[in-house]
Write an enzyme that holds these catalytic residues in place. Structure first.
Site, PDB file in Angstrom:
ATOM      1  N   ASN A   1       0.512  -1.278   0.198  1.00 29.61           N
ATOM      2  CA  ASN A   1      -0.260  -0.124  -0.325  1.00 29.61           C
ATOM      3  C   ASN A   1       0.795   0.933   0.007  1.00 29.61           C
ATOM      4  OD1 ASN A   1      -2.798  -1.392  -0.169  1.00 29.61           O
ATOM      5  ND2 ASN A   1      -2.349  -1.514   1.787  1.00 29.61           N
TER       6      ASN A   1
ATOM      7  N   CYS B   1      -5.480  -7.303  -2.893  1.00 28.44           N
ATOM      8  CA  CYS B   1      -5.245  -6.995  -1.420  1.00 28.44           C
ATOM      9  C   CYS B   1      -6.453  -8.173  -1.217  1.00 28.44           C
ATOM     10  CB  CYS B   1      -5.815  -5.567  -1.914  1.00 28.44           C
ATOM     11  SG  CYS B   1      -6.573  -5.559   0.114  1.00 28.44           S
ATOM     12  N   HIS B   2      -6.509  -8.470   0.303  1.00 31.58           N
ATOM     13  CA  HIS B   2      -7.433  -9.786   0.655  1.00 31.58           C
ATOM     14  C   HIS B   2      -8.918  -8.585   1.325  1.00 31.58           C
ATOM     15  CE1 HIS B   2      -4.981  -8.774   3.863  1.00 31.58           C
ATOM     16  NE2 HIS B   2      -5.788  -8.754   4.580  1.00 31.58           N
TER      17      HIS B   2
ATOM     18  N   HIS C   1      -9.374  -0.465  -1.359  1.00 35.26           N
ATOM     19  CA  HIS C   1     -10.590  -0.331  -0.472  1.00 35.26           C
ATOM     20  C   HIS C   1     -11.519   0.743  -0.059  1.00 35.26           C
ATOM     21  CE1 HIS C   1      -6.106  -0.970   2.016  1.00 35.26           C
ATOM     22  NE2 HIS C   1      -6.130  -1.418   1.623  1.00 35.26           N
TER      23      HIS C   1
END
Length: 442
Positions: free
Chosen positions: A148, A169-170, A199
């Site tokens: 990030n 990303c998870h 996000h």
């Protein structure tokens, strides 16, 4: 060459998750796992840990640690990136403590916000150095970025290098399951559609046997909001804007101008917002690591179960041509999300197979969701401009356009804060050109 290079391999637990997963993939038998980190001690610990896993699960794999990045990358087919430039100390501490002097509070500070901006400014130049090595010694490699701020870093890579890059990303793969668990709903057999930006992607559709489950989700969410819980910011956003967002409430509290406000201090308690959450986690992780280092790095009976991370499954799909669908961060150049900027990095469903990675067309987001995404994209794009041009005015403008920073500080204070952060980070940042761009008209 059959080689996976892990940059930032001193992150031992994350290295275990991703490369431990890769050991479970038979298509990767015979691969070399090349480890690189600037911290020789942590690198050695990861090498020892992975060697123990290798001996237990897949003795065809070669584990090799490198202190020379170019040698680690030479001939790699896949490169996994998990670096943190400047580390927790000094850089993350600086990102939190100096803004506090201006009354600007944060929770995570790794995506946008003033902390996310400066994390991006520290990291993009290092990624460009890595990219030059990749272009020279493994030009066909796929670069899987886990670092990030995801959108700013992936955008800089895709727009200003020749490296094949996808951001991972998870938050997407756990979003719906965690929501349903919180609302005591059955998560099995769901059909979902998620898209947006990293996000801040949106659960656009969620169905079971063709039935829209959003009405029941919202009914239960309103009930849950009547008592304190850990996800109050996301439930509030869903109530006001109509859709659930992928990343956590502590993250989203600082992506918007509505929640962390000096003039409304009661909002912190009302929405259960954990200020300074990331430094607290870092301190806990440092303490926990000291306790678990010996067990993790020297245990010859160490076990591993394949994690939820996308990395090994993407590589497996490319090696076997058995396609794998995942949420990837890619350039919106083809208008994948038609009401977001073409230069933006969007998070959309993607298909991995032997041909590479193919993102899926989404079309328009609901306009209010696209509007929220654009407020964050503005800062991401200006952060990239600042890193590429090294012009200080773009640093200022990235901060001026950040929703949370702009809601709390004046223009003059934002400039002063940026100057203080630039000075405090010192050599962790490039030298920015100051053209005296901002002059008083009074």
């Amino acid at each position: 060459m059959r080689k996976i290079t892990f940059i930032g391999a001193g992150s031992t637990i994350f290295t275990k998750n991703v490369l431990g997963d890769c050991m479970m993939v038979s298509a990767l038998d015979g691969f070399e796992f090349a480890l690189y980190d600037i911290d020789e001690k942590r690198l050695k610990e990861s090498e020892t840990m992975l060697t123990n896993l290798r001996d237990r699960y897949n003795q065809t794999i070669t584990i090799k640690a490198y202190m020379n990045r170019r040698e680690a990358l030479e001939g790699a087919k896949y490169v996994i990136n998990a670096i943190q430039v400047g580390g927790y100390k000094p850089s993350t501490v600086i990102d939190f403590e100096i803004p506090k002097k201006y009354g600007l509070r944060q929770t995570i500070a790794d995506t946008i916000g003033i902390g996310g901006i400066f994390r991006g400014l520290r990291t993009i130049p290092v990624l460009f150095e890595i990219s030059r090595d990749i272009e020279d010694v493994c030009p066909d490699a796929w670069f899987l970025n886990y670092t990030n701020p995801m959108a700013s870093l992936t955008g800089a890579m895709l727009r200003y290098t020749n490296v094949k890059t996808v951001g991972l990303c998870h938050s997407v793969q756990v979003c719906t399951k965690e929501l349903f668990k919180a609302l005591d709903m059955d998560p099995d057999g769901l059909e979902e559609k998620i898209a947006g930006i990293n996000h801040m992607a949106w659960l656009l559709e969620v169905k079971k046997d063709g039935k829209d489950l959003y009405p029941e989700i919202k009914r239960r969410a309103l009930q849950k909001q009547m008592s304190k819980h850990h996800d109050m910011v996301r439930f509030e956003l869903m109530d006001k804007f109509g859709y659930y967002v992928t990343e956590s409430s502590e993250h989203n509290a600082e992506y918007h101008p509505y929640f962390i406000k000096r003039s409304y201090p009661e909002l912190i308690e009302k929405f259960n917002i954990p200020l300074d959450e990331y430094p607290r986690r870092c301190e806990n992780q440092i303490r926990d690591w000291e306790q678990m280092r010996e067990t993790l790095t020297t245990n010859t009976n160490l076990v591993h179960e394949r994690s939820k991370e996308y990395g090994s499954r993407i590589i497996e799909a490319m090696e076997t041509n058995n396609s794998f669908k995942f949420a990837g961060n890619v350039l919106n150049s083809g208008g994948l999300i038609s009401n977001l900027p073409r230069k933006a990095i969007v998070e959309v469903p993607c298909i991995a197979d032997r041909s590479g990675i193919t993102p899926c067309y989404i079309g328009e987001l609901p306009e209010q969701l696209a509007a929220l995404n654009r407020t964050n994209i503005n800062t991401q794009l200006l952060t990239i401009e600042a890193a590429v041009t090294k012009k200080k005015e773009y640093v200022y403008q990235a901060a001026m356009l950040d929703p949370h920073t702009a809601a709390e500080l004046s223009l003059d204070d934002i400039i002063s804060l940026c100057d203080d952060l630039i000075e405090a980070h010192g050599e962790w940042l490039p030298t920015f050109e100051d053209r005296n761009y901002f002059t008083s008209t009074c």
